[in-house]
Design a protein around this motif. Structure first.
Motif, PDB file in Angstrom:
ATOM      1  N   PRO A 100       0.817  -1.205   0.000  1.00 46.83           N
ATOM      2  CA  PRO A 100       0.000   0.000   0.000  1.00 46.83           C
ATOM      3  C   PRO A 100       0.858   1.265   0.000  1.00 46.83           C
ATOM      4  O   PRO A 100       1.948   1.285   0.545  1.00 46.83           O
ATOM      5  CB  PRO A 100      -0.743  -0.107   1.340  1.00 46.83           C
ATOM      6  CG  PRO A 100       0.192  -0.857   2.237  1.00 46.83           C
ATOM      7  CD  PRO A 100       0.936  -1.810   1.349  1.00 46.83           C
ATOM      8  N   LYS A 125     -11.082   7.484  -2.557  1.00 44.63           N
ATOM      9  CA  LYS A 125     -12.124   6.472  -2.773  1.00 44.63           C
ATOM     10  C   LYS A 125     -12.903   6.803  -4.059  1.00 44.63           C
ATOM     11  O   LYS A 125     -13.174   5.922  -4.876  1.00 44.63           O
ATOM     12  CB  LYS A 125     -13.070   6.448  -1.573  1.00 44.63           C
ATOM     13  CG  LYS A 125     -14.037   5.307  -1.628  1.00 44.63           C
ATOM     14  CD  LYS A 125     -14.980   5.296  -0.455  1.00 44.63           C
ATOM     15  CE  LYS A 125     -16.070   4.266  -0.757  1.00 44.63           C
ATOM     16  NZ  LYS A 125     -17.179   4.330   0.161  1.00 44.63           N
ATOM     17  N   SER A 130      -8.788   2.121  -2.633  1.00 48.92           N
ATOM     18  CA  SER A 130      -9.373   1.518  -1.424  1.00 48.92           C
ATOM     19  C   SER A 130      -8.562   1.954  -0.216  1.00 48.92           C
ATOM     20  O   SER A 130      -7.670   1.228   0.228  1.00 48.92           O
ATOM     21  CB  SER A 130      -9.311   0.000  -1.504  1.00 48.92           C
ATOM     22  OG  SER A 130      -9.795  -0.438  -2.737  1.00 48.92           O
ATOM     23  N   LEU A 132      -7.345   3.080   3.633  1.00 47.13           N
ATOM     24  CA  LEU A 132      -7.518   2.669   5.027  1.00 47.13           C
ATOM     25  C   LEU A 132      -6.999   3.827   5.874  1.00 47.13           C
ATOM     26  O   LEU A 132      -5.934   4.379   5.588  1.00 47.13           O
ATOM     27  CB  LEU A 132      -6.682   1.407   5.319  1.00 47.13           C
ATOM     28  CG  LEU A 132      -6.616   0.969   6.788  1.00 47.13           C
ATOM     29  CD1 LEU A 132      -7.971   0.414   7.253  1.00 47.13           C
ATOM     30  CD2 LEU A 132      -5.534  -0.100   6.997  1.00 47.13           C
ATOM     31  N   VAL A 156     -15.080   4.227   4.708  1.00 48.26           N
ATOM     32  CA  VAL A 156     -13.660   3.866   4.674  1.00 48.26           C
ATOM     33  C   VAL A 156     -13.284   3.285   6.043  1.00 48.26           C
ATOM     34  O   VAL A 156     -13.544   3.918   7.074  1.00 48.26           O
ATOM     35  CB  VAL A 156     -12.777   5.098   4.353  1.00 48.26           C
ATOM     36  CG1 VAL A 156     -11.300   4.786   4.557  1.00 48.26           C
ATOM     37  CG2 VAL A 156     -13.009   5.570   2.920  1.00 48.26           C
ATOM     38  N   ALA A 177      -3.756  -3.322   5.931  1.00 47.24           N
ATOM     39  CA  ALA A 177      -4.002  -2.934   4.536  1.00 47.24           C
ATOM     40  C   ALA A 177      -3.629  -4.079   3.592  1.00 47.24           C
ATOM     41  O   ALA A 177      -4.365  -4.393   2.657  1.00 47.24           O
ATOM     42  CB  ALA A 177      -3.209  -1.678   4.189  1.00 47.24           C
ATOM     43  N   ASN A 180      -6.158  -6.893   3.806  1.00 46.48           N
ATOM     44  CA  ASN A 180      -7.506  -6.594   3.302  1.00 46.48           C
ATOM     45  C   ASN A 180      -7.529  -5.863   1.970  1.00 46.48           C
ATOM     46  O   ASN A 180      -8.539  -5.246   1.610  1.00 46.48           O
ATOM     47  CB  ASN A 180      -8.280  -5.785   4.348  1.00 46.48           C
ATOM     48  CG  ASN A 180      -8.537  -6.603   5.595  1.00 46.48           C
ATOM     49  OD1 ASN A 180      -9.364  -7.499   5.597  1.00 46.48           O
ATOM     50  ND2 ASN A 180      -7.782  -6.315   6.646  1.00 46.48           N
ATOM     51  N   ARG A 182      -6.214  -3.131   0.877  1.00 44.51           N
ATOM     52  CA  ARG A 182      -6.409  -1.672   0.833  1.00 44.51           C
ATOM     53  C   ARG A 182      -5.140  -1.098   0.203  1.00 44.51           C
ATOM     54  O   ARG A 182      -4.025  -1.448   0.614  1.00 44.51           O
ATOM     55  CB  ARG A 182      -6.605  -1.065   2.228  1.00 44.51           C
ATOM     56  CG  ARG A 182      -7.591  -1.779   3.133  1.00 44.51           C
ATOM     57  CD  ARG A 182      -8.991  -1.872   2.608  1.00 44.51           C
ATOM     58  NE  ARG A 182      -9.640  -0.597   2.348  1.00 44.51           N
ATOM     59  CZ  ARG A 182     -10.903  -0.485   1.936  1.00 44.51           C
ATOM     60  NH1 ARG A 182     -11.640  -1.582   1.713  1.00 44.51           N
ATOM     61  NH2 ARG A 182     -11.444   0.684   1.719  1.00 44.51           N
ATOM     62  N   ASP A 183      -5.269  -0.239  -0.795  1.00 44.22           N
ATOM     63  CA  ASP A 183      -4.053   0.166  -1.513  1.00 44.22           C
ATOM     64  C   ASP A 183      -3.436   1.497  -1.071  1.00 44.22           C
ATOM     65  O   ASP A 183      -2.345   1.856  -1.519  1.00 44.22           O
ATOM     66  CB  ASP A 183      -4.280   0.144  -3.037  1.00 44.22           C
ATOM     67  CG  ASP A 183      -5.426   1.042  -3.473  1.00 44.22           C
ATOM     68  OD1 ASP A 183      -5.986   1.738  -2.609  1.00 44.22           O
ATOM     69  OD2 ASP A 183      -5.750   1.036  -4.673  1.00 44.22           O
TER      70      ASP A 183
END
Ligand code: GDP
Length: 294
Positions: A100, A125, A130, A132, A156, A177, A180, A182-183
């Motif tokens: 990420p 977003k 995505s 976090l 978020v 991240a 899951n 999340r980038d």
């Protein structure tokens, strides 16, 4: 914001326009008015000094003084210099290819970091990312709750970890991240009312732990002469790559917003114009300069 500065500058330009041909005394007097207007807007003293010196030098040329529309040329020069003062070209947020991506926010307490973190998450977003949010402000008891509530509103997720050890929370947020998908991780750090060694060190430790792709400093638009002390300490300790100016919607004088580019040498990336998640805007120096001149 900037209303009284705009009025003052436009009064000065109107006086010049009423004169037709301009003398050196007219330019000197106009520059004195501009200096006063900027100082009253709480723009940093040294920034004002340099700005007026450069503007005056450009206005005092034969090309300007002997032109058919000298006042118009003066207005154009002030607009140019104001744009230059604000950074001349836009500086968009560019994410690196690392996944990420980590963006760390620093700044004084109350500067608007937590809300800026949420707004940035919302913006990313909307761009299909995505994000976090990492709640690393463990000192202000309500900070993590505030982040969790606001994060919930924009859909978020917020990583709170154990809520105690800011460096561990930052580290944990990266693992979270990765687990899951999340980038982008946006790390909200603890602020301080004034520069405080312990919290400054914590920001340094977080930076070392998560190696952010970029650090953004949040600066309240109404910061006055003190801006030099505030930003230079952050520049020295955590360094940063760009600035988010918050509270530009307020009716404060805006000195901080006008000084920060010159004082830091870093680009202004975003301005925050309100408390709502969608109130973060990419910063365009030329548009802002035009707005100031009305
Ligand atoms: P932090 O301590 O740096 O995390 O600051 P916060 O994000 O909690 O913001 C402090 C206060 O300023 C809150 O009441 C925010 O709602 C408010 N605030 C932040 N950004 C803006 C803005 O752009 N405009 C306005 N009007 N208020 C803002």
């Amino acid at each position: 914001m900037f209303n009284s500065l705009s009025d003052r500058l436009n009064d000065t330009f109107d006086r010049l326009r009423g004169k037709g041909k301009l003398t050196e005394a007219d330019i000197t007097s106009a520059m004195r008015d501009i200096r006063m207007a900027l100082l009253e807007a709480d723009v940093n003293f040294k920034v004002v000094k340099d700005f007026v010196a450069k503007t005056k030098e450009r206005c005092m040329t034969a090309e300007v003084m002997e032109s058919l529309t000298p006042a118009q040329n003066v207005v154009k020069i002030v607009l140019d210099e104001l744009t230059e003062l604000l950074g001349s070209t836009e500086s968009k947020l560019v994410l690196s290819s690392r996944i990420p991506n980590v963006i760390m926010l620093v700044g004084l307490q109350g500067s608007g970091k937590t809300t800026a973190a949420v707004k940035l998450a919302y913006l990313l977003k909307k761009q299909g990312r995505s994000p976090l949010l990492a709640a690393c402000d463990v000192y202000r008891p309500a900070a993590a709750d505030q982040l969790a509530t606001l994060g919930g509103e924009i859909g978020v997720p917020v990583f709170r970890g154990d809520g105690k050890d800011a460096v561990e929370i930052a580290r944990g947020s990266i693992r979270e991240a990765v687990d899951n998908m999340r980038d982008v991780v946006i790390v909200d750090t603890a602020g301080r009312l004034q520069i405080d060694e312990q919290m400054m060190q914590e920001a340094v430790d977080i930076k070392r732990a998560v190696k952010p792709d970029q650090v953004l400093m949040v600066v309240d638009a109404m910061t006055g002469q003190d801006i030099v002390n505030v930003v230079s300490t952050f520049a020295e300790r955590t360094d940063f790559d760009g600035v988010i100016i918050s509270k530009l919607d307020g009716d404060a004088r805006g000195g901080g917003a006008l000084s920060v580019r010159q004082v830091t040498g870093k680009p202004i990336k975003f301005v925050s114009m309100g408390e709502k998640p969608d109130s973060l805007e990419t910063f365009y120096p030329d548009r802002m300069a035009k707005r100031i001149l009305g």
